[in-house]
Design a protein around this motif. Structure first.
Motif: not given
Length: 117
Positions: A57-59, A29-31, A73-82, A86-92
């Motif tokens: 600056e989370v894009r 999923l893309f948000i 379980s899911c993985t959440v990725h916080f991205l600076r780009n597409i 470019s992930a600045v952080m992720n977690f499960v």
């Protein structure tokens, strides 16, 4: 307000939610957040932590999960780009008893991980 629900995964969002990949049991999923500061609130954080984690600056956010029967379980990725590079952080996290709420604020965004019980 947009609500996405598939199995136990539930997201309530002020932001658009798009499926960008659905391959076998895996779904991405893309948000888009438009380079906002994101304040992340996780219910029941340890007492020694403040009540939020802040990311600048989370894009975009990508949430990757599987629809297999025993997978919650899911993985959440916080991205600076597409892209994921470019992930600045992720977690499960296990979403079986929790849901995600995304709120648009004037100058930032809030992401809450809240108990569904």
């Amino acid at each position: 307000m947009i609500e996405y629900k598939k199995g136990y995964l539930q997201i309530i969002s002020d932001f658009e939610i798009r499926t960008i990949m659905e391959e076998g049991p895996d779904i991405d999923l893309f948000i888009p957040l438009d380079l906002r500061t994101l304040n992340l609130y996780i219910e029941d954080m340890p007492e020694y932590m403040d009540n939020r984690i802040q990311l600048n600056e989370v894009r975009n956010i990508i949430i990757r999960f599987a629809t297999e029967k025993n997978s919650n379980s899911c993985t959440v990725h916080f991205l600076r780009n597409i892209d994921l590079q470019s992930a600045v952080m992720n977690f499960v996290f296990n979403y079986k008893n929790h849901h995600i709420k995304l709120k648009r604020k004037e100058y930032n965004a809030e992401m809450h991980i809240i108990s569904s019980l």
